[in-house]
Write an enzyme that holds these catalytic residues in place. Sequence first.
Site, short mmCIF file in Angstrom:
data_model
loop_
_atom_site.label_atom_id
_atom_site.label_comp_id
_atom_site.label_asym_id
_atom_site.label_seq_id
_atom_site.Cartn_x
_atom_site.Cartn_y
_atom_site.Cartn_z
N PRO A 1 -17.34 26.08 -34.95
CA PRO A 1 -17.59 24.94 -34.06
C PRO A 1 -18.93 24.30 -34.43
O PRO A 1 -19.93 25.00 -34.58
CB PRO A 1 -17.66 25.59 -32.67
CG PRO A 1 -17.99 27.03 -32.92
CD PRO A 1 -17.43 27.38 -34.26
N GLY B 1 -21.37 20.98 -33.26
CA GLY B 1 -21.58 19.84 -32.36
C GLY B 1 -21.66 18.54 -33.15
O GLY B 1 -22.10 18.52 -34.31
N SER C 1 -15.75 22.35 -31.17
CA SER C 1 -16.92 22.59 -30.32
C SER C 1 -16.77 21.89 -28.97
O SER C 1 -16.22 20.78 -28.90
CB SER C 1 -18.16 22.06 -31.04
OG SER C 1 -19.25 21.98 -30.17
N HIS D 1 -26.36 31.56 -34.82
CA HIS D 1 -26.15 30.12 -34.61
C HIS D 1 -26.72 29.30 -35.78
O HIS D 1 -27.34 28.26 -35.60
CB HIS D 1 -26.81 29.70 -33.30
CG HIS D 1 -26.08 28.61 -32.58
ND1 HIS D 1 -25.33 28.84 -31.46
CD2 HIS D 1 -25.99 27.27 -32.81
CE1 HIS D 1 -24.82 27.69 -31.04
NE2 HIS D 1 -25.19 26.73 -31.85
N ASP E 1 -20.83 34.63 -39.15
CA ASP E 1 -21.19 33.29 -39.61
C ASP E 1 -22.70 33.22 -39.84
O ASP E 1 -23.40 34.22 -39.65
CB ASP E 1 -20.69 32.20 -38.65
CG ASP E 1 -21.60 31.91 -37.46
OD1 ASP E 1 -22.71 32.48 -37.35
OD2 ASP E 1 -21.19 31.10 -36.62
N ARG F 1 -22.37 29.85 -48.05
CA ARG F 1 -22.37 28.61 -48.84
C ARG F 1 -21.54 28.76 -50.11
O ARG F 1 -21.53 27.86 -50.95
CB ARG F 1 -23.80 28.24 -49.27
CG ARG F 1 -24.80 28.06 -48.15
CD ARG F 1 -24.57 26.77 -47.36
NE ARG F 1 -25.66 26.60 -46.41
CZ ARG F 1 -25.70 27.17 -45.20
NH1 ARG F 1 -24.69 27.93 -44.79
NH2 ARG F 1 -26.73 26.98 -44.41
N ARG G 1 -22.03 24.39 -41.95
CA ARG G 1 -22.60 23.36 -42.83
C ARG G 1 -21.74 23.15 -44.08
O ARG G 1 -21.60 22.02 -44.55
CB ARG G 1 -24.03 23.73 -43.22
CG ARG G 1 -24.96 23.75 -42.01
CD ARG G 1 -26.38 24.12 -42.39
NE ARG G 1 -27.25 24.14 -41.23
CZ ARG G 1 -27.53 25.25 -40.52
NH1 ARG G 1 -27.02 26.42 -40.85
NH2 ARG G 1 -28.35 25.17 -39.49
C1 GLV Z 1 -24.99 23.28 -30.98
O1 GLV Z 1 -24.19 24.15 -31.07
C2 GLV Z 1 -26.16 23.14 -31.77
O2 GLV Z 1 -26.55 24.12 -32.44
O3 GLV Z 1 -26.76 22.06 -31.74
#
Ligand code: GLV
Length: 387
Positions: free
Chosen positions: A78, A80, A107, A276, A307, A311, A331
Amino acid sequence: MPVITCIEDLKRLAERRVPRMFYDYAESGSWTEQTFRENTSDFEKIRLRQRVAVDMEGRSTKSQMIGQDVALPVALAPVGLTGMQHADGEIKAAKAAEKFGVPFTLSTMSICSIEDVAENTEKPFWFQLYAMRDQAYLRRLIDRAKAAKCSALVITLDLQILGQRHKDLKNGLSAPPKMTPKTIANLAWKWRWGMQMLQTKRRGFGNIVGHVDGITDPSSLFAWTAEQFDPKLDWAKIAEIKDMWGGKVILKGILDAEDAKMALKVGADAIVVSNHGGRQLDGAMSSIRMLEPILDAVGGEIEVHLDSGIRSGQDILKAVAMGATGTYIGRSYIYGLGAMGEAGVTAALEVLQKEFDISMALCGQRNIAGLTRDVLLVPEDFAGRWQ
Ligand code: GLV
């Protein structure tokens, strides 16, 4: 069509084609970006064992994640504002994923809504959920994901409050972009992006605009997350959300063995070892470093995904050989999307599959089952002694 040899090629093209504010949004980590950098540099510390004189014919990259067939042990993470990287970005990425045979995760903070993606795809996708303060809105989001026949709920646990990414503040990130002199000057160079954006109506946060009140600026990610996301989220609430959903649940953002055990207790179907993409707690460990301690903690009782930092196909191979059932790319496909829309996402997946397949063969293996810790050379101090 340009010759694409690696994810880096797509990244360079995306940087040219996507407005600075959105390219920077995806490319940022929080604060000093140490964790963001180490997510990739720690993969480089692991080496592959070259083996020779083994039959390399009849190879397959097929596998399963939460019981679903995947062409490659990869799901689209996901992300954003994907629909700001390219017009209708979530729909384009979901289409590329379904044709390729890997899951797409939408997301909560997407531009195209749950319904937009469902109407434009054939196969079920996964929906990523943030716990909201507004219980009625939370329930509505879950019901909408059910109505769209999403086949898994991915609950993100590491973003109850948003980490600070300096560039977003300096760029005045918003969706749609606010027309300041700086933005207008940048957009003038991004005519291709602008032309495509003019042809879609999807330019705001599709899952909130028209679905929730009480947000001071619905175009601002900062306002939305601060006003809506539930800072009180705890394990009891996670269990409640799991019951509300009633289907497969993946818990994303686990970076600690104790939290992994809690996820197991709550009955999740899988966890995602993730920081994240280095966008939240700067100074946290890279995901790949935390993979083995977390695998040890859960002892094979739950599927472990990873995750942050993937790459290349070699990175996927390293994570899988270390014990991850699957991986996620964020990415890596976003660059493809920004570079060339749906064709770019397909190109990203093809690059990764080719790298994975050839590397697997040169390690003397023909399929996922052969990818064990034995194909890796991991420095003794890789996990390190941290106290
Ligand atoms: C949202 O998931 C962000 O990392 O901006």
